[in-house]
Scaffold this motif. Sequence first.
Motif, PDB file in Angstrom:
ATOM      1  N   TYR A   1       0.865  -1.183   0.000  1.00  0.00           N
ATOM      2  CA  TYR A   1       0.000   0.000   0.000  1.00  0.00           C
ATOM      3  C   TYR A   1       0.900   1.231   0.000  1.00  0.00           C
ATOM      4  CZ  TYR A   1      -3.519  -3.382   1.538  1.00  0.00           C
ATOM      5  OH  TYR A   1      -4.359  -4.469   1.624  1.00  0.00           O
ATOM      6  N   VAL A   2       0.937   1.939  -1.106  1.00  0.00           N
ATOM      7  CA  VAL A   2       1.884   3.040  -1.247  1.00  0.00           C
ATOM      8  C   VAL A   2       1.137   4.287  -1.720  1.00  0.00           C
ATOM      9  CG1 VAL A   2       4.102   3.753  -2.194  1.00  0.00           C
ATOM     10  CG2 VAL A   2       3.588   1.315  -1.961  1.00  0.00           C
ATOM     11  N   GLY A   3       1.135   5.348  -0.906  1.00  0.00           N
ATOM     12  CA  GLY A   3       0.423   6.570  -1.258  1.00  0.00           C
ATOM     13  C   GLY A   3       1.189   7.809  -0.876  1.00  0.00           C
ATOM     14  N   GLY A   4       0.919   8.908  -1.565  1.00  0.00           N
ATOM     15  CA  GLY A   4       1.608  10.153  -1.262  1.00  0.00           C
ATOM     16  C   GLY A   4       1.237  10.712   0.106  1.00  0.00           C
ATOM     17  N   ILE A   5      -0.053  10.684   0.451  1.00  0.00           N
ATOM     18  CA  ILE A   5      -0.527  11.178   1.745  1.00  0.00           C
ATOM     19  C   ILE A   5      -0.838  10.021   2.681  1.00  0.00           C
ATOM     20  CG2 ILE A   5      -2.264  12.550   2.943  1.00  0.00           C
ATOM     21  CD1 ILE A   5      -0.447  14.214   1.191  1.00  0.00           C
ATOM     22  N   CYS A   6      -1.641   9.059   2.221  1.00  0.00           N
ATOM     23  CA  CYS A   6      -2.055   7.936   3.060  1.00  0.00           C
ATOM     24  C   CYS A   6      -1.853   6.614   2.345  1.00  0.00           C
ATOM     25  CB  CYS A   6      -3.530   8.062   3.447  1.00  0.00           C
ATOM     26  SG  CYS A   6      -3.897   9.528   4.433  1.00  0.00           S
TER      27      CYS A   6
END
Length: 289
Positions: free
Chosen positions: A61-66
């Motif tokens: 799970y890779v996200g800029g914010i969350c």
Amino acid sequence: ILAYLVGGATISDCGNNGTIVNDTATSAGILGSTRDPDKKKISGVLIKDCINYAPVNGVTYVGGICGYLGRDANPHDGWNFRMENCGNFGNITATGSGTMYVGGVSAYGWGGNVGSNGLANGLFNCFNAGNIKVDNSGDDSVKAYVSGVIGYFNTSVYTLENCFNAGTITTNKTNLATLIGWNNRGEGAEGVTADYCKNNYSVASGDIPVFYNGPVSESVGCTVVTADQFASGEVAYLINEAAGATVYYQAIGTDKAPTLIAAEDGSNVVEKKADGSFANPAKEVPEDT
């Protein structure tokens, strides 16, 4: 900033400038995941006014914010999340062989409609300006849900409003889109419709669709534009005009995409000129005395 959050809370006014490198679980610039170890109803998580400037590197799970909004909660039990006025400038890289969820703003999100904080579920005034790269060495049965804004929506009703993606996407998998990678509630009135998805923009990225699955493969509530249109100030102006408020700012000639941060002197407000082009306010020249 936070590895994980238990229960409801508000996260606001945070910024990250440190590179994130993680070879397990969730990776993000502001919040890794929300979780409830007892798998009870979680409601009322609000993330606002947060910016990530740094690269984020992860595997699942890779996200800029969350990374993961709603982990261990029951998605059918009214779980609520809301993000507003958040943006990512950092490049995002996911490398591995298992199932992936990758998004410029958030990798994964699920929930209901209105939470205990009385706020509607979804993303408002959020953007991605970083480039996304996914290298998945798994076989064809392995999925990678990749998108410029949110990789996977698993929710009954959500709103996506005044959001944009200005980053490029490079991946060797096929479950990808420039705005939403997968909407697991895409069918019917409670899925992606003009009522819940409106005034969004995305840069064109080859043959990559705005939405990936089912009835949302066509552009609903999102306009595809060029990088030049982002750089010119046109997108900032159009979003603000439709929103009826100044949501985005941009120093034309310097910023390649809009930002949520206003200059103290008002110099990055975007205006439309008589000839149809876009510009910042002219600086007043003091008179000679």
